[in-house]
Design a protein around this motif. Structure first.
Motif, PDB file in Angstrom:
ATOM      1  N   UNK A   1       0.824  -1.414  -0.026  1.00 24.41           N
ATOM      2  CA  UNK A   1      -0.100  -0.110   0.090  1.00 24.41           C
ATOM      3  C   UNK A   1       0.798   1.236   0.119  1.00 24.41           C
ATOM      4  N   UNK A   2       0.534   2.173  -0.713  1.00 21.13           N
ATOM      5  CA  UNK A   2       1.175   3.537  -0.942  1.00 21.13           C
ATOM      6  C   UNK A   2       0.801   4.559   0.039  1.00 21.13           C
ATOM      7  N   UNK A   3       1.821   4.695   0.961  1.00 20.83           N
ATOM      8  CA  UNK A   3       1.558   5.534   2.185  1.00 20.83           C
ATOM      9  C   UNK A   3       2.416   6.949   1.991  1.00 20.83           C
ATOM     10  N   UNK A   4       1.627   7.963   2.069  1.00 23.56           N
ATOM     11  CA  UNK A   4       2.526   9.491   2.281  1.00 23.56           C
ATOM     12  C   UNK A   4       2.974   9.478   3.824  1.00 23.56           C
ATOM     13  N   UNK A   5       4.553   8.973   3.792  1.00 23.24           N
ATOM     14  CA  UNK A   5       5.049   8.712   5.302  1.00 23.24           C
ATOM     15  C   UNK A   5       5.993  10.134   5.662  1.00 23.24           C
ATOM     16  N   UNK A   6       5.327  10.909   6.617  1.00 23.49           N
ATOM     17  CA  UNK A   6       6.115  11.956   7.157  1.00 23.49           C
ATOM     18  C   UNK A   6       7.261  11.710   8.057  1.00 23.49           C
ATOM     19  N   UNK A   7       8.189  12.699   7.891  1.00 23.31           N
ATOM     20  CA  UNK A   7       9.192  12.885   8.965  1.00 23.31           C
ATOM     21  C   UNK A   7       9.343  14.440   8.872  1.00 23.31           C
ATOM     22  N   UNK A   8       8.234  15.088   9.487  1.00 22.60           N
ATOM     23  CA  UNK A   8       8.142  16.522   9.476  1.00 22.60           C
ATOM     24  C   UNK A   8       9.233  17.319  10.432  1.00 22.60           C
ATOM     25  N   UNK A   9       9.620  18.335  10.014  1.00 17.38           N
ATOM     26  CA  UNK A   9      10.569  19.135  11.222  1.00 17.38           C
ATOM     27  C   UNK A   9       9.602  19.913  12.071  1.00 17.38           C
ATOM     28  N   UNK A  10       9.858  19.980  13.234  1.00 18.61           N
ATOM     29  CA  UNK A  10       8.994  20.838  14.090  1.00 18.61           C
ATOM     30  C   UNK A  10       9.733  21.620  14.871  1.00 18.61           C
ATOM     31  N   UNK A  11       9.432  23.230  15.206  1.00 16.79           N
ATOM     32  CA  UNK A  11      10.143  23.892  15.984  1.00 16.79           C
ATOM     33  C   UNK A  11       9.969  23.412  17.350  1.00 16.79           C
ATOM     34  N   UNK A  12      10.671  23.197  18.227  1.00 20.92           N
ATOM     35  CA  UNK A  12      10.727  22.946  19.636  1.00 20.92           C
ATOM     36  C   UNK A  12      10.625  24.212  20.668  1.00 20.92           C
ATOM     37  N   UNK A  13       9.785  24.285  21.457  1.00 18.05           N
ATOM     38  CA  UNK A  13       9.753  25.336  22.364  1.00 18.05           C
ATOM     39  C   UNK A  13       9.593  24.477  24.020  1.00 18.05           C
ATOM     40  N   UNK A  14       8.519  23.799  23.967  1.00 18.36           N
ATOM     41  CA  UNK A  14       8.452  23.084  25.036  1.00 18.36           C
ATOM     42  C   UNK A  14       7.866  21.442  24.833  1.00 18.36           C
ATOM     43  N   UNK A  15       7.913  20.798  25.776  1.00 18.07           N
ATOM     44  CA  UNK A  15       7.284  19.241  25.586  1.00 18.07           C
ATOM     45  C   UNK A  15       5.973  19.514  25.530  1.00 18.07           C
ATOM     46  N   UNK A  16       5.221  20.230  26.304  1.00 13.82           N
ATOM     47  CA  UNK A  16       3.612  20.473  26.162  1.00 13.82           C
ATOM     48  C   UNK A  16       3.214  20.865  24.863  1.00 13.82           C
ATOM     49  N   UNK A  17       4.060  21.964  24.084  1.00 17.69           N
ATOM     50  CA  UNK A  17       3.585  22.201  22.852  1.00 17.69           C
ATOM     51  C   UNK A  17       3.924  21.148  21.923  1.00 17.69           C
ATOM     52  N   UNK A  18       4.859  20.306  22.000  1.00 17.00           N
ATOM     53  CA  UNK A  18       5.184  19.292  21.181  1.00 17.00           C
ATOM     54  C   UNK A  18       4.344  18.168  21.067  1.00 17.00           C
TER      55      UNK A  18
END
Length: 447
Positions: free
Chosen positions: A369-386
């Motif tokens: 099955x074809x899957x749009x697999x992501x490894x997005x970059x995210x900007x880290x500020x706090x664990x809670x925001x993540x």
């Protein structure tokens, strides 16, 4: 513990038993520092001793000694994992298999190797014999055969051949952690007890990988002014079986700006798709590029494949590495989007986190099955925001495989965790193999 040290030295010799602190600290780490959360949890975790076995019999004897002394055992390949897979949470013996590095047998459609063979060496040898591995990690230059099996899942080639458990590992030889270790030959469905199990269910001493006929891979960067165009191009190419491909990796701007060694070939404000395609099929790309307003802005001919730094080293989680080198506030997530609504899902995420979430897809197949697999970059500020980002993604149907935990069942292996626990109880009755990496109860409660 001192008695165990003496017995290990008697078995392996002074040169293959390391007690010096600096070496123990260095070898007890992997790339968990991609995650600020794992950095806080894992910094300072160190093995008490490093050993370097040269063959299966020595592995068995090391395991037998560890069981007799009830000392934990963790196994290391090259330490290229990202989730603390090889970090010894409870100290003990770290078994470095890098010196067990022989290619044992190559035949049509398979290759049998010891655990410490580097993937790059294996791929080079196979290609000289007109074959290649189905999938390799973006860390192929350093990663090892058993390390990829124990800690990995997919990689370059997954767009065509799927994941490790999609028949790309034919067999693994496993040593149990018992006073008298057993040798298990695992094949077929049973491999799910060992693939991506972080070495919690046994120590791999041989791997048989599937091999396929070699392809002459050209590497390209296609550039797009519009993100949706880059994604629709990627999707269409991924589905087009007339064009053999090994990698389709889509990066939203500003991710390409982090690729500093590619600065001269990256166009400002352009989204890119990094490709590995059959050189003989390159001309088939042109109609797709025209359809989606894209242009090939950089190309490396097949004659230079795996000579020097290739474009594959900007895909999968290497993308995160380049981002961290450029901006220490960046980290990442891992997720599977829905093929029928991924553009909608992207829109919802970008509306909520416009300057915190940057799209990076490595298109792949799983079970065909074809899957749009992501490894997005995210900007880290706090664990809670993540975790707010994670919760939002899952609320709109994006399956997140959390890379900010060292627990196997919390990182995406929950569907298989009960069978892994059953296997661990059978193969490691004292719970000494990489302890702490499974958070669920390992033994059934007594009645």
């Amino acid at each position: 513990m001192n008695r165990l040290f003496g017995e290990l030295i008697a078995l392996l010799g002074d040169d293959r038993v390391v007690l010096e602190l600096a070496s123990r600290e260095q070898l007890s780490k992997d790339f968990y520092w991609y995650s600020p959360i794992l950095t806080e949890l894992l910094d300072g975790k160190t093995a008490d001793v490093i050993v370097y076995p040269l063959n299966e019999e020595e592995v068995k004897r090391v395991l037998s000694l560890a069981v007799q002394h009830e000392v934990p055992v963790t196994v290391r390949g090259a330490g290229t994992g990202n989730y603390g897979q090889i970090v010894p949470l409870q100290g003990g013996v770290l078994v470095d298999v890098s010196r067990m590095n022989r290619i044992l047998d190559i035949g049509e459609g398979y290759v049998r190797v010891e655990p410490g063979v580097k993937i790059s060496t294996l791929e080079k040898t196979l290609r000289e014999q007109r074959q290649e591995l189905c999938i390799i990690p973006s860390t192929y230059a350093k990663s090892t055969a058993a390390g990829f099996v124990s800690g990995g899942s997919g990689g370059i080639g997954s767009i065509s051949w799927g994941l490790l458990w999609d028949g790309n590992v034919i067999e693994a030889t496993i040593i149990t952690a018992e006073a008298e270790p057993r040798v298990i030959r695992s094949r077929g469905d049973d491999l799910l007890n060992y693939i991506h199990s972080y070495g919690t269910t046994g120590v791999i001493t041989e791997v048989i990988y599937r091999a396929v006929p070699r392809v002459e891979w050209a590497q390209c960067i296609a550039s797009f002014a519009d993100l949706e165009d880059s994604l629709r191009f990627s999707e269409t190419l991924a589905q087009d079986e007339s064009i053999p491909k090994r990698s389709v990796s889509t990066c939203e701007w500003p991710i390409p700006s982090y690729f500093r060694p590619l600065k001269k070939v990256i166009q400002d404000q352009k989204h890119v798709v990094i490709l590995e395609v059959d050189e003989a099929s390159l001309e088939l790309l042109q109609p797709l590029l025209e359809r989606y307003n894209g242009t090939i802005t950089h190309a490396i001919p097949a004659a230079n494949y795996m000579k020097g730094q290739g474009l594959a080293e900007y895909t999968w989680n290497h993308t995160t590495l380049w981002a961290l080198k450029a901006d220490e506030s960046m980290t990442y997530l891992q997720g599977s989007f829905s093929l029928d609504r991924y553009m909608e899902q992207i829109g919802l995420i970008k509306a909520k986190f416009p300057d915190e979430f940057y799209n990076h897809f490595d298109w792949m197949r799983s079970g065909g099955e074809l899957i749009p697999q992501q490894i997005p970059l995210v900007r880290f500020t706090t664990k809670e925001r993540l975790y707010e980002m994670i919760d939002f993604c899952e609320s709109i149907g994006v399956k997140i495989f959390n890379p900010h935990t060292y627990l196997l069942e919390e990182g995406g292996w929950e569907a298989h965790i009960q069978r892994v626990i059953r296997t661990k109880n059978q193969n490691d009755p004292k719970g000494l193999l990489n302890p702490g990496k499974i958070g669920l109860p390992l033994k059934a409660p007594s009645v």
